[in-house]
Design a protein around this motif. Structure first.
Motif, PDB file in Angstrom:
ATOM      1  N   LYS A 117      90.471  23.107  26.211  1.00  0.00           N
ATOM      2  CA  LYS A 117      89.968  22.901  24.856  1.00  0.00           C
ATOM      3  C   LYS A 117      89.438  24.236  24.333  1.00  0.00           C
ATOM      4  O   LYS A 117      88.797  24.982  25.076  1.00  0.00           O
ATOM      5  CB  LYS A 117      88.872  21.839  24.820  1.00  0.00           C
ATOM      6  N   ALA A 118      89.715  24.512  23.072  1.00  0.00           N
ATOM      7  CA  ALA A 118      89.268  25.757  22.439  1.00  0.00           C
ATOM      8  C   ALA A 118      88.405  25.411  21.237  1.00  0.00           C
ATOM      9  O   ALA A 118      88.769  24.550  20.421  1.00  0.00           O
ATOM     10  CB  ALA A 118      90.464  26.594  22.005  1.00  0.00           C
ATOM     11  N   VAL A 194      89.706  23.404  18.077  1.00  0.00           N
ATOM     12  CA  VAL A 194      90.907  23.832  17.362  1.00  0.00           C
ATOM     13  C   VAL A 194      92.143  23.648  18.234  1.00  0.00           C
ATOM     14  O   VAL A 194      93.268  23.794  17.751  1.00  0.00           O
ATOM     15  CB  VAL A 194      90.790  25.308  16.913  1.00  0.00           C
ATOM     16  N   LEU A 195      91.938  23.340  19.507  1.00  0.00           N
ATOM     17  CA  LEU A 195      93.054  23.133  20.418  1.00  0.00           C
ATOM     18  C   LEU A 195      92.627  22.209  21.546  1.00  0.00           C
ATOM     19  O   LEU A 195      91.548  22.352  22.108  1.00  0.00           O
ATOM     20  CB  LEU A 195      93.521  24.477  21.011  1.00  0.00           C
ATOM     21  N   ASN A 196      93.482  21.243  21.843  1.00  0.00           N
ATOM     22  CA  ASN A 196      93.285  20.361  22.994  1.00  0.00           C
ATOM     23  C   ASN A 196      94.660  20.152  23.609  1.00  0.00           C
ATOM     24  O   ASN A 196      95.503  19.446  23.054  1.00  0.00           O
ATOM     25  CB  ASN A 196      92.685  19.022  22.554  1.00  0.00           C
ATOM     26  N   VAL A 197      94.911  20.802  24.726  1.00  0.00           N
ATOM     27  CA  VAL A 197      96.251  20.769  25.315  1.00  0.00           C
ATOM     28  C   VAL A 197      96.149  20.631  26.825  1.00  0.00           C
ATOM     29  O   VAL A 197      95.238  21.176  27.449  1.00  0.00           O
ATOM     30  CB  VAL A 197      97.056  22.034  24.927  1.00  0.00           C
ATOM     31  N   SER A 198      97.073  19.859  27.398  1.00  0.00           N
ATOM     32  CA  SER A 198      97.133  19.689  28.846  1.00  0.00           C
ATOM     33  C   SER A 198      98.388  20.373  29.375  1.00  0.00           C
ATOM     34  O   SER A 198      99.441  20.354  28.730  1.00  0.00           O
ATOM     35  CB  SER A 198      97.147  18.206  29.217  1.00  0.00           C
ATOM     36  N   LEU A 227      87.196  25.861  27.202  1.00  0.00           N
ATOM     37  CA  LEU A 227      86.699  24.918  28.201  1.00  0.00           C
ATOM     38  C   LEU A 227      87.891  24.411  29.004  1.00  0.00           C
ATOM     39  O   LEU A 227      88.752  23.708  28.471  1.00  0.00           O
ATOM     40  CB  LEU A 227      85.983  23.739  27.531  1.00  0.00           C
ATOM     41  N   LEU A 228      87.932  24.780  30.277  1.00  0.00           N
ATOM     42  CA  LEU A 228      89.040  24.398  31.156  1.00  0.00           C
ATOM     43  C   LEU A 228      88.561  23.310  32.112  1.00  0.00           C
ATOM     44  O   LEU A 228      87.548  23.468  32.783  1.00  0.00           O
ATOM     45  CB  LEU A 228      89.525  25.617  31.942  1.00  0.00           C
ATOM     46  N   THR A 229      89.317  22.220  32.184  1.00  0.00           N
ATOM     47  CA  THR A 229      88.980  21.103  33.064  1.00  0.00           C
ATOM     48  C   THR A 229      90.151  20.827  33.997  1.00  0.00           C
ATOM     49  O   THR A 229      91.291  20.695  33.563  1.00  0.00           O
ATOM     50  CB  THR A 229      88.676  19.837  32.246  1.00  0.00           C
ATOM     51  N   GLY A 230      89.860  20.736  35.287  1.00  0.00           N
ATOM     52  CA  GLY A 230      90.903  20.430  36.244  1.00  0.00           C
ATOM     53  C   GLY A 230      90.617  21.085  37.584  1.00  0.00           C
ATOM     54  O   GLY A 230      89.634  21.819  37.720  1.00  0.00           O
ATOM     55  N   PRO A 231      91.439  20.801  38.587  1.00  0.00           N
ATOM     56  CA  PRO A 231      92.677  20.031  38.467  1.00  0.00           C
ATOM     57  C   PRO A 231      92.430  18.534  38.275  1.00  0.00           C
ATOM     58  O   PRO A 231      91.461  17.984  38.796  1.00  0.00           O
ATOM     59  CB  PRO A 231      93.385  20.302  39.796  1.00  0.00           C
TER      60      PRO A 231
END
Length: 242
Positions: A117-118, A194-198, A227-231
């Motif tokens: 997410k940005a 402004v961005l939500n991508v998997s 904001l990086l979420t994972g794995p």
């Protein structure tokens, strides 16, 4: 006699997938997890809890089980709350979806999902005032003639400017990350983002992927917050399969 509560479905694996004993599922009193085989597939299931609620404890239990299963082979994870009436209905679903599920399992084999997410950041507000003609003009106008309307117009222009800069930066990092990932899919709009991508990412590329995000976030901290979420289990790349 108590009416059956059905079976809770955690995901679908190949029939040859070994599920170690001792795993438990969701609910206040989690039931043991077991596999239900049908053809070349197997569903990972447990007895459904009497009262199922989207509590953090159960959401994490569902996700952690999918991640654990993924260490021993590909998994098509179901979304939280998937309850089937009985084992036979699950078996029939597996039999009818053999081809699609096997293809999807092949696609996610050895892979995980990462979500990025940005968001705009106010760290570079000073540079925005210098670079954005509209913001600069409205700021000068608000100083000459202070007032509520002038402040509102300036605030709206600043918000638009920060969003534009964040979106431009996000497009750049998206291009860089797409070169590392196998696939990506846009997620739903999230307020403030402004961005939500998997991304679908091979496990061996995790370190490289993290490195790209960290370097970009450091170099563009005055324009965008990442904001990086994972794995994560590969939810976004198995929709509609199970």
């Amino acid at each position: 006699m108590t009416a059956p509560r059905g079976v809770y479905v955690y995901g679908v694996v190949r029939a040859s997938h070994t599920v170690s004993p001792g795993h438990t599922g969701v609910g206040e009193r989690p039931a043991p997890v077991r596999t239900l085989r049908a053809g070349a597939l197997a569903a990972v299931i447990s007895d459904a809890p009497a009262r199922l609620r989207a509590k953090r404890r159960d959401l994490l239990a569902h996700q952690d089980l999918a991640l654990t299963l993924g260490k021993d082979g590909p998994v098509l994870p179901t979304r939280f709350g998937m309850v089937a009436p009985d084992e036979e209905s699950v078996r029939q679903q597996l039999l009818s979806a053999q081809r699609d599920c096997l293809a999807a399992l092949e696609r996610v084999d050895g892979r995980v999902e990462m979500n990025l997410k940005a968001m705009p950041t106010e760290t570079g507000l000073g540079s925005l005032v210098r670079e954005d003609p509209e913001v600069s003009r409205l700021r000068s106008a608000a100083r000459r003639a202070p007032g509520y309307e002038a402040s509102v117009r300036l605030g709206e222009a600043v918000a638009r400017g920060l969003e534009r800069r964040a979106a431009a930066a996000a497009a750049t990092v998206l291009a860089e990350l797409s070169a590392v990932a196998d696939a990506e899919v846009r997620g739903p709009e999230v307020e403030g983002c402004v961005l939500n991508v998997s991304f679908l990412l091979h496990r061996r590329e995790e370190r490289r992927f993290h490195g790209v995000v960290e370097r970009f976030a450091t170099g563009h901290r005055d324009r965008v917050e990442l904001l990086l979420t994972g794995p994560l289990p590969c939810y976004s790349f198995t929709e509609g399969r199970v």
